[in-house]
Design an enzyme around this catalytic site. Structure first.
Site, PDB file in Angstrom:
ATOM      1  N   HIS B 139       0.806  -1.220   0.000  1.00 57.29           N
ATOM      2  CA  HIS B 139       0.000   0.000   0.000  1.00 57.29           C
ATOM      3  C   HIS B 139       0.836   1.265   0.000  1.00 57.29           C
ATOM      4  CE1 HIS B 139       0.031  -0.765   4.526  1.00 57.29           C
ATOM      5  NE2 HIS B 139       0.369   0.506   4.481  1.00 57.29           N
ATOM      6  N   SER B 266       4.514   1.745   8.113  1.00 54.34           N
ATOM      7  CA  SER B 266       4.205   0.736   7.092  1.00 54.34           C
ATOM      8  C   SER B 266       5.413   0.522   6.186  1.00 54.34           C
ATOM      9  CB  SER B 266       3.040   1.204   6.216  1.00 54.34           C
ATOM     10  OG  SER B 266       1.811   0.794   6.731  1.00 54.34           O
TER      11      SER B 266
END
Lengths: 92, 310
Positions: B139, B266
């Site tokens: 992502h 992330s």
């Protein structure tokens, strides 16, 4: 940027504002907690101070921000089938 | 070459094909040409960082403490019961700031400034696995189901800042427009396949060094301590923060751990110490109820990382 692969995307949207109500650019904003696992990514606000995150489930989410000069703010927002009201974050 | 949801994809016009030769299970780390003494690690597999202590829950005898069960993603809310609040920082925040970010292994980690297709900007973390390749979350390089017109798809560019410490960039910055992921993420948006890579136009990783990576059996992972260091958005901009402790649970595609993280981390390496080297075992991607989680480096993931490292 959502964990959901399905189409039922709802948005948590909002604006980072200073004490005078002017938009704050360059603030880091992220979803600090919520009812489902969340991608661990953060948005940077643009000149309009706005941000938006897709979420895949109804529930209460906490949005947190930190400005470049170290001020922070958090707010809870309830997301339902109709979406969620815009969030205003005013770092103190 | 197709490999189900692990079929590798790229935003580049010519698809890279997988090598026919069988790959080894493990790829080794490098401390890079920058030199200097690498940071020490403890006998139980954690980085030796001033101010960081192993979580109290891990000092409780095993017979008196039951590890949390894995929040299996395919049973969703049934695993969690009524919607409770999730915290990616669980209980006391055990993260400590890394200040010697120009030293190995910290310089392997890069602060990422991501510009999406709609010019919105995001922050994340990546880690070198070779001279010109960094691993990160899927992502980070490819946005799915954003709900915002013009945002979905491969991101426009990512500025890579290895070893960043606030405004100090010990290795400068390099911008990439060359990304990799797999169809399980880019087509399906399935978090079990949420991993990708950034290919940079220089050989900066040869200076910083890189982490090894490997595919490990469940029993081995469940007795392993793992480490995460990345660039969270709830701390001063561009500062690197570390935490580490034991693996909580695993499933065939994910690794779960009670290591404190926040948005911006992330893509961080979830890595272990093995034979004196540092090896990624997962790619951090999500915060959860009692544990955070990363995409496990399975043999299929391993094969793609080898491909992307070339």
């Amino acid at each position: 940027m959502t964990a959901s692969g399905g189409p039922a995307v709802r948005l948590v949207t909002g604006t980072v504002l200073d004490a005078d109500g002017a938009p704050v650019a360059g603030a880091s904003v992220h979803l600090a907690d919520g009812p489902v696992p969340l991608p661990d990514i953060a948005a940077l606000t643009g000149p309009d101070g706005r941000f938006s995150f897709p979420v895949g489930a109804d529930g209460v989410y906490t949005v947190a921000c930190r400005t470049a000069d170290g001020r922070g703010a958090r707010a809870a927002v309830a997301v339902g089938p109709a979406g969620a009201p815009p969030v205003e974050l005013r770092p103190g | 070459m197709t490999n189900g949801p692990h079929t590798a994809v790229s935003n580049q016009p010519v698809e890279i094909t997988a090598p026919a030769a069988e790959q080894a299970v493990f790829e080794g780390p490098s401390e890079g040409a920058q030199g200097g003494s690498p940071a020490a690690f403890t006998s139980d597999g954690l980085e030796q960082v001033a101010g960081h202590t192993r979580a109290l829950s891990e000092s409780v005898p095993a017979e008196a403490w039951t590890a949390p069960s894995a929040p299996l993603p395919d049973i969703g809310e049934a695993s969690f019961g009524p919607p409770d609040m999730l915290e990616t920082v669980h209980g006391p925040d055990d993260r400590v700031q890394i200040t010697d970010t120009a030293a190995y292994p910290w310089r392997v980690n890069a602060s990422l400034l991501i510009t999406a297709a709609d010019n919105s900007q995001w922050i994340g973390t990546g880690w070198f696995i070779g001279p010109h390749t960094l691993v990160t979350a899927g992502h980070v390089v490819h946005i799915k189901h954003s709900g915002v017109p013009g945002r979905d798809g491969w991101v426009k560019s990512i500025q890579v800042m290895p070893g960043r410490n606030g405004t100090f960039l010990p290795f400068g910055a390099v911008t990439s427009t060359n990304f990799r992921s797999v169809t399980g993420w880019t087509a399906d948006g399935d978090e079990n396949f949420d991993y990708g890579a950034i290919v940079i136009p220089t050989e900066l990783g040869a200076v910083t060094g890189w982490f090894g990576f490997g595919s490990w059996p469940d029993a081995d992972l469940l007795k392993t301590s793992v480490n995460i260091s990345g660039y969270p958005g709830d701390q001063p901009p561009g500062t690197q923060w570390y935490d580490g402790r034991g693996v909580s649970s695993v499933n065939p595609l994910k690794v779960f751990y009670d290591i404190d993280t926040a948005g911006g981390q992330s893509g961080s390496a979830v890595y272990r110490i093995h034979n004196g080297g540092r090896y990624g075992i997962a790619v951090h991607a999500y915060g959860g109820l009692t544990t955070n989680s990363g995409t496990r480096i399975t043999k299929a993931v391993f094969d793609n990382l080898v491909l992307w490292k070339a």
